[in-house]
Design a protein around this motif. Structure first.
Motif, PDB file in Angstrom:
ATOM      1  N   ILE A 144       1.948  14.347  -0.861  1.00  0.00           N
ATOM      2  CA  ILE A 144       1.588  12.929  -0.935  1.00  0.00           C
ATOM      3  C   ILE A 144       1.854  12.287   0.419  1.00  0.00           C
ATOM      4  N   LEU A 145       0.866  11.524   0.886  1.00  0.00           N
ATOM      5  CA  LEU A 145       1.044  10.758   2.119  1.00  0.00           C
ATOM      6  C   LEU A 145       1.116   9.288   1.757  1.00  0.00           C
ATOM      7  N   LEU A 146       2.237   8.682   2.035  1.00  0.00           N
ATOM      8  CA  LEU A 146       2.395   7.255   1.754  1.00  0.00           C
ATOM      9  C   LEU A 146       2.599   6.498   3.054  1.00  0.00           C
ATOM     10  N   GLY A 147       2.316   5.218   2.993  1.00  0.00           N
ATOM     11  CA  GLY A 147       2.540   4.368   4.160  1.00  0.00           C
ATOM     12  C   GLY A 147       1.861   3.054   3.916  1.00  0.00           C
ATOM     13  N   PRO A 148       2.303   2.022   4.601  1.00  0.00           N
ATOM     14  CA  PRO A 148       1.677   0.714   4.419  1.00  0.00           C
ATOM     15  C   PRO A 148       0.221   0.726   4.857  1.00  0.00           C
ATOM     16  N   PRO A 149      -0.568  -0.281   4.412  1.00  0.00           N
ATOM     17  CA  PRO A 149      -1.964  -0.349   4.824  1.00  0.00           C
ATOM     18  C   PRO A 149      -2.062  -0.331   6.350  1.00  0.00           C
TER      19      PRO A 149
ATOM     20  N   ASP B 282       5.822   6.062   8.991  1.00  0.00           N
ATOM     21  CA  ASP B 282       6.606   4.899   9.372  1.00  0.00           C
ATOM     22  C   ASP B 282       5.994   4.243  10.618  1.00  0.00           C
ATOM     23  N   VAL B 283       5.472   3.009  10.419  1.00  0.00           N
ATOM     24  CA  VAL B 283       4.862   2.256  11.523  1.00  0.00           C
ATOM     25  C   VAL B 283       5.386   0.814  11.449  1.00  0.00           C
ATOM     26  N   PRO B 284       5.847   0.247  12.566  1.00  0.00           N
ATOM     27  CA  PRO B 284       6.330  -1.139  12.546  1.00  0.00           C
ATOM     28  C   PRO B 284       5.242  -2.108  12.073  1.00  0.00           C
ATOM     29  N   GLU B 285       5.644  -3.147  11.330  1.00  0.00           N
ATOM     30  CA  GLU B 285       4.648  -4.060  10.742  1.00  0.00           C
ATOM     31  C   GLU B 285       3.783  -4.757  11.789  1.00  0.00           C
ATOM     32  N   ALA B 286       4.375  -5.111  12.924  1.00  0.00           N
ATOM     33  CA  ALA B 286       3.588  -5.803  13.963  1.00  0.00           C
ATOM     34  C   ALA B 286       2.444  -4.906  14.428  1.00  0.00           C
ATOM     35  N   GLU B 287       2.709  -3.607  14.533  1.00  0.00           N
ATOM     36  CA  GLU B 287       1.666  -2.686  14.973  1.00  0.00           C
ATOM     37  C   GLU B 287       0.589  -2.514  13.899  1.00  0.00           C
ATOM     38  N   LEU B 288       1.018  -2.518  12.646  1.00  0.00           N
ATOM     39  CA  LEU B 288       0.064  -2.388  11.530  1.00  0.00           C
ATOM     40  C   LEU B 288      -0.945  -3.533  11.547  1.00  0.00           C
ATOM     41  N   THR B 289      -0.444  -4.746  11.707  1.00  0.00           N
ATOM     42  CA  THR B 289      -1.307  -5.921  11.703  1.00  0.00           C
ATOM     43  C   THR B 289      -2.288  -5.819  12.867  1.00  0.00           C
ATOM     44  N   GLN B 290      -1.777  -5.448  14.028  1.00  0.00           N
ATOM     45  CA  GLN B 290      -2.625  -5.327  15.207  1.00  0.00           C
ATOM     46  C   GLN B 290      -3.712  -4.279  14.986  1.00  0.00           C
ATOM     47  N   ARG B 291      -3.329  -3.130  14.427  1.00  0.00           N
ATOM     48  CA  ARG B 291      -4.292  -2.052  14.198  1.00  0.00           C
ATOM     49  C   ARG B 291      -5.410  -2.517  13.279  1.00  0.00           C
ATOM     50  N   ARG B 292      -5.061  -3.211  12.202  1.00  0.00           N
ATOM     51  CA  ARG B 292      -6.073  -3.588  11.215  1.00  0.00           C
ATOM     52  C   ARG B 292      -6.967  -4.707  11.736  1.00  0.00           C
ATOM     53  N   LEU B 293      -6.379  -5.630  12.502  1.00  0.00           N
ATOM     54  CA  LEU B 293      -7.193  -6.723  13.047  1.00  0.00           C
ATOM     55  C   LEU B 293      -8.244  -6.171  14.012  1.00  0.00           C
ATOM     56  N   SER B 294      -7.907  -5.084  14.673  1.00  0.00           N
ATOM     57  CA  SER B 294      -8.835  -4.572  15.686  1.00  0.00           C
ATOM     58  C   SER B 294      -9.798  -3.525  15.130  1.00  0.00           C
ATOM     59  N   ARG B 295      -9.737  -3.286  13.822  1.00  0.00           N
ATOM     60  CA  ARG B 295     -10.669  -2.328  13.231  1.00  0.00           C
ATOM     61  C   ARG B 295     -12.109  -2.808  13.322  1.00  0.00           C
ATOM     62  N   ALA B 296     -13.002  -1.882  13.616  1.00  0.00           N
ATOM     63  CA  ALA B 296     -14.422  -2.265  13.701  1.00  0.00           C
ATOM     64  C   ALA B 296     -14.956  -2.542  12.299  1.00  0.00           C
ATOM     65  N   PRO B 297     -15.870  -3.528  12.152  1.00  0.00           N
ATOM     66  CA  PRO B 297     -16.415  -3.862  10.836  1.00  0.00           C
ATOM     67  C   PRO B 297     -17.118  -2.669  10.175  1.00  0.00           C
ATOM     68  N   ASP B 298     -17.606  -1.699  10.966  1.00  0.00           N
ATOM     69  CA  ASP B 298     -18.328  -0.579  10.346  1.00  0.00           C
ATOM     70  C   ASP B 298     -17.386   0.463   9.759  1.00  0.00           C
ATOM     71  N   GLU B 299     -16.099   0.214   9.790  1.00  0.00           N
ATOM     72  CA  GLU B 299     -15.162   1.161   9.174  1.00  0.00           C
ATOM     73  C   GLU B 299     -14.984   0.903   7.687  1.00  0.00           C
ATOM     74  N   GLY B 300     -15.805   0.031   7.149  1.00  0.00           N
ATOM     75  CA  GLY B 300     -15.760  -0.197   5.705  1.00  0.00           C
ATOM     76  C   GLY B 300     -14.773  -1.268   5.310  1.00  0.00           C
ATOM     77  N   ARG B 301     -13.568  -1.175   5.831  1.00  0.00           N
ATOM     78  CA  ARG B 301     -12.580  -2.179   5.493  1.00  0.00           C
ATOM     79  C   ARG B 301     -12.219  -2.996   6.729  1.00  0.00           C
ATOM     80  N   GLY B 302     -13.157  -3.028   7.693  1.00  0.00           N
ATOM     81  CA  GLY B 302     -12.876  -3.739   8.936  1.00  0.00           C
ATOM     82  C   GLY B 302     -13.039  -5.239   8.756  1.00  0.00           C
TER      83      GLY B 302
ATOM     84  N   SER C 110      -1.416   2.394   8.173  1.00  0.00           N
ATOM     85  CA  SER C 110      -0.478   3.353   8.780  1.00  0.00           C
ATOM     86  C   SER C 110      -1.144   4.682   9.131  1.00  0.00           C
ATOM     87  N   GLY C 111      -2.398   4.867   8.713  1.00  0.00           N
ATOM     88  CA  GLY C 111      -3.118   6.078   9.123  1.00  0.00           C
ATOM     89  C   GLY C 111      -3.047   7.220   8.134  1.00  0.00           C
ATOM     90  N   THR C 112      -2.715   6.926   6.879  1.00  0.00           N
ATOM     91  CA  THR C 112      -2.620   8.014   5.888  1.00  0.00           C
ATOM     92  C   THR C 112      -3.987   8.672   5.652  1.00  0.00           C
TER      93      THR C 112
END
Ligand code: AMP
Length: 187
Positions: free
Chosen positions: A4-9, A114-134, A11-13
């Protein structure tokens, strides 16, 4: 192997799950993907799930349990499975244990990315719209993080108690993280 791979939204699971499943030669299952498939196919279960997904809520355990039961008891799952971002509640975790026990199997290892929350937010904000959940707004991201903290954090405790939890540093390049994942599962 049953991993099982767990991690916050964010985190790259998903990515790490794909790499690991390919390495082990087993299926990767993500309840998010299964749900989107059911929504697209307009099954009764999909339509019910959609109401919750549209409101950015967790889908009720009852729906998730019937989805995973089908998957975990399938012939394809006999070789092992990489589960991506589920179980997300303790009830789901107990159901997975029970379904595996029925085929005389058990979870081998649970990896928490394990990924710091500040990095998680940054990663998701910069996701391209064509990634489905961008294109997610900061508000939606925070909502998802809150759901994660509330429902999924207890799942981590559940697996720690079971003695199968490994915490993996989820920062760095995809390759670096994949290497750590590989070491943690001993594959
Ligand atoms: P994801 O693809 O992981 O981002 O999931 C998309 C949405 O599906 C989530 O926001 C939840 O509404 C729902 N979902 C996916 N997996 C689960 C789960 N195991 N338990 C409850 N809800 C889930």
């Amino acid at each position: 192997m049953y991993i099982i791979l767990l991690g916050p939204p964010g985190s790259g699971t998903g990515t790490q799950g794909d790499i690991l499943a390919q390495r082990l030669g087993v299926l990767k299952i993500a309840t998010g993907d299964l749900l989107r498939g059911a929504v697209e196919a307009r099954t009764p279960l999909g339509l019910e799930a959609k109401r919750h997904m549209d409101r950015k809520e967790m889908v009720p355990d009852k729906i998730i349990l019937s989805l995973i039961k089908e998957q975990l008891t399938s012939e394809a799952a006999a070789q092992g499975i990489v589960m991506d971002s589920f179980p997300r509640t303790v009830r789901q975790a107990e159901a997975v244990n029970q379904l595996l026990a029925e085929r005389l199997e058990r979870i081998d290892r649970v990896l928490l990315l394990d990924v710091p929350e500040a990095e998680l937010t940054q990663r998701r904000l910069s996701r391209a719209p064509d990634e489905g959940r961008g294109g997610e707004t900061a508000e939606v991201i925070e909502q998802r993080l809150q759901a994660y903290r509330h429902s999924t954090a207890p799942v981590v405790g559940f697996y720690r108690e079971m003695g199968v939890l490994s915490i993996v540093d989820g920062t760095g390049t995809e390759e670096e993280i994949a290497e750590r994942v590989k070491e943690a599962v001993g594959a």
